[in-house]
Design a protein around this motif. Structure first.
Motif, short mmCIF file in Angstrom:
data_model
loop_
_atom_site.label_atom_id
_atom_site.label_comp_id
_atom_site.label_asym_id
_atom_site.label_seq_id
_atom_site.Cartn_x
_atom_site.Cartn_y
_atom_site.Cartn_z
N SER A 1 0.97 -1.15 0.12
CA SER A 1 0.01 -0.04 -0.11
C SER A 1 0.88 1.32 0.04
O SER A 1 1.92 1.27 0.21
CB SER A 1 -1.01 0.08 1.07
OG SER A 1 -0.14 -0.10 2.37
N TRP A 2 0.15 2.41 -0.34
CA TRP A 2 0.97 3.73 -0.48
C TRP A 2 0.40 4.64 0.68
O TRP A 2 -0.70 4.62 0.87
CB TRP A 2 0.75 4.22 -1.86
CG TRP A 2 1.02 3.47 -3.01
CD1 TRP A 2 1.59 2.32 -2.95
CD2 TRP A 2 0.77 3.72 -4.42
NE1 TRP A 2 1.88 1.81 -4.20
CE2 TRP A 2 1.31 2.65 -5.29
CE3 TRP A 2 0.20 4.72 -4.99
CZ2 TRP A 2 1.21 2.72 -6.44
CZ3 TRP A 2 -0.05 4.70 -6.26
CH2 TRP A 2 0.65 3.78 -7.26
N LEU A 3 1.26 5.58 1.12
CA LEU A 3 0.95 6.34 2.14
C LEU A 3 1.49 7.77 1.66
O LEU A 3 2.61 7.88 1.04
CB LEU A 3 1.78 6.16 3.42
CG LEU A 3 1.09 5.26 4.43
CD1 LEU A 3 2.02 5.39 5.80
CD2 LEU A 3 -0.40 5.56 4.70
N LEU A 4 0.37 8.74 1.54
CA LEU A 4 0.98 10.02 1.42
C LEU A 4 0.80 10.96 2.59
O LEU A 4 -0.21 10.93 3.11
CB LEU A 4 0.30 10.59 0.18
CG LEU A 4 0.34 12.15 -0.33
CD1 LEU A 4 0.35 11.90 -1.92
CD2 LEU A 4 -0.45 13.18 0.28
N LEU A 5 1.76 11.66 2.79
CA LEU A 5 1.92 12.24 4.18
C LEU A 5 2.26 13.81 3.86
O LEU A 5 3.29 14.30 3.39
CB LEU A 5 3.16 11.93 5.08
CG LEU A 5 2.74 10.36 5.44
CD1 LEU A 5 3.64 9.27 4.55
CD2 LEU A 5 3.37 10.07 6.92
N GLY A 6 1.34 14.73 4.39
CA GLY A 6 1.62 16.30 4.43
C GLY A 6 1.99 17.03 3.09
O GLY A 6 1.26 16.46 2.10
N GLY A 7 2.72 17.92 3.17
CA GLY A 7 3.04 18.60 1.90
C GLY A 7 2.55 20.28 2.03
O GLY A 7 2.03 20.50 3.28
N GLU A 8 2.74 20.56 1.14
CA GLU A 8 2.28 22.43 1.04
C GLU A 8 1.09 22.56 0.12
O GLU A 8 1.04 22.24 -0.86
CB GLU A 8 3.50 23.24 0.78
CG GLU A 8 3.41 24.63 1.01
CD GLU A 8 4.62 25.41 0.59
OE1 GLU A 8 4.68 26.60 0.81
OE2 GLU A 8 5.60 24.89 0.72
N TRP B 1 2.05 15.10 14.42
CA TRP B 1 3.25 15.82 14.02
C TRP B 1 2.60 17.27 13.23
O TRP B 1 1.46 16.89 12.84
CB TRP B 1 4.04 15.38 13.16
CG TRP B 1 3.70 14.26 12.19
CD1 TRP B 1 3.12 13.12 12.21
CD2 TRP B 1 2.98 14.56 10.64
NE1 TRP B 1 2.85 12.37 11.34
CE2 TRP B 1 2.61 13.38 10.28
CE3 TRP B 1 2.78 15.81 10.04
CZ2 TRP B 1 2.21 13.23 8.92
CZ3 TRP B 1 2.67 15.62 8.58
CH2 TRP B 1 2.14 14.42 8.33
N SER B 2 3.27 18.46 13.51
CA SER B 2 2.80 19.55 12.86
C SER B 2 2.66 19.58 11.13
O SER B 2 3.45 18.78 10.98
CB SER B 2 3.60 20.79 13.40
OG SER B 2 5.01 20.57 13.00
N GLY B 3 2.06 20.24 10.62
CA GLY B 3 2.09 20.34 9.14
C GLY B 3 3.32 20.90 8.66
O GLY B 3 4.16 21.64 9.31
N ARG B 4 3.94 20.20 7.61
CA ARG B 4 5.23 20.52 6.93
C ARG B 4 5.14 19.90 5.72
O ARG B 4 4.16 19.33 5.06
CB ARG B 4 6.08 19.60 7.90
CG ARG B 4 5.94 17.93 7.73
CD ARG B 4 6.67 17.13 8.91
NE ARG B 4 6.13 17.55 10.23
CZ ARG B 4 6.88 17.46 11.12
NH1 ARG B 4 8.01 17.01 11.30
NH2 ARG B 4 6.17 17.77 12.36
#
Length: 252
Positions: free
Chosen positions: A208-215, A244-247
């Motif tokens: 499976s794929w995970l996508l985390l955060g970004g701008e 965790w905070s946005g990044r």
């Protein structure tokens, strides 16, 4: 050596992220006749376990050098051949394949956003352009991964002036020569993460794929997490706000 600390989070399960005690890092090299200081460099592990690093921005602007380490960073060797000028960029998607091919796609050079594709058949020594303008839109900071020798490209920044981002997904099954869109967004399409650039993307052991955060757009930093269990065809929201905070531009 010199030690430093950084904040590290560990995923313990769906929606569960634990802050680890400060990770201890040991400086491998302090000085040496290696590459110059830079940021936005690209790096990838080659089929033989060595690491290839390319370009970035330095004090003099865009850098066009390729460096390789075969001893986990203890020493570095510059590749003899200078790459084509058109290869200069930051924010590219770079892929390593088992047959020693390296593929580089998209990115940004000055104010130009790119959708060209380049391939090296010898681990980065020489390069050939596969496409001036691939099927996907020009972009910078796209998420990317290699899955079963398929190249995947996700999202990215489309315009520096408008700060408009993308949330499309593309794949190539022929080492970058051609690209097809995996999922087209529409009102009736499955749920999909919002437009963004510079997310962290991970291929998990269960495929499976995970996508985390970004701008997103006006410097809004995201901390949501999305998962796909069918190779990008549909996505489920794991959490809209992780511990965790946005990044942006994080690694995972």
């Amino acid at each position: 050596g010199t030690n430093t600390t950084m904040r590290t989070f560990h995923c313990q399960g769906p929606k569960q992220y634990a802050y680890l005690k400060p990770a201890v890092w040991t400086q491998v090299l302090k000085t040496g006749n290696w590459w110059r200081g830079r940021y936005y460099a690209e790096a990838v592990e080659r089929a033989d376990g060595s690491v290839l690093m390319f370009g970035g921005l330095g004090e003099t602007g865009y850098l066009d050098d390729f460096w390789v380490t075969t001893d986990k960073g203890d020493s570095w060797t510059k590749l003899a051949a200078d790459p084509p000028n058109d290869l200069l960029r930051t924010g590219a998607a770079i892929y390593a394949l088992p047959d020693n091919k390296i593929v580089m796609a998209a990115g940004r050079r000055m104010e130009s956003y790119l959708n060209d594709v380049w391939q090296s058949k010898d681990g980065g020594q020489s390069w050939q352009k596969l496409a001036d303008s691939a099927a996907f839109k020009p972009r910078y900071g796209a998420g990317h991964l290699v899955f079963n020798e398929k190249l995947v490209l996700m999202g990215g920044l489309e315009s520096h002036q408008t700060r408009s981002a993308l949330n499309d997904i593309w794949k190539s099954e022929d080492s970058g020569a051609t690209w097809t869109q995996v999922l087209v967004t529409s009102a009736s399409a499955p749920a999909l993460w919002s437009q963004r650039w510079n997310p962290a993307v991970v291929l998990l052991i269960d495929e499976s794929w995970l996508l985390l955060g970004g701008e997103y757009n006006s410097s809004k930093y995201l901390n949501d997490v999305w998962r796909s269990s069918n190779h990008g065809a549909s996505w489920s929201l794991v959490t809209s706000a992780a511990t965790w905070s946005g990044r942006s531009e994080s690694s995972a």
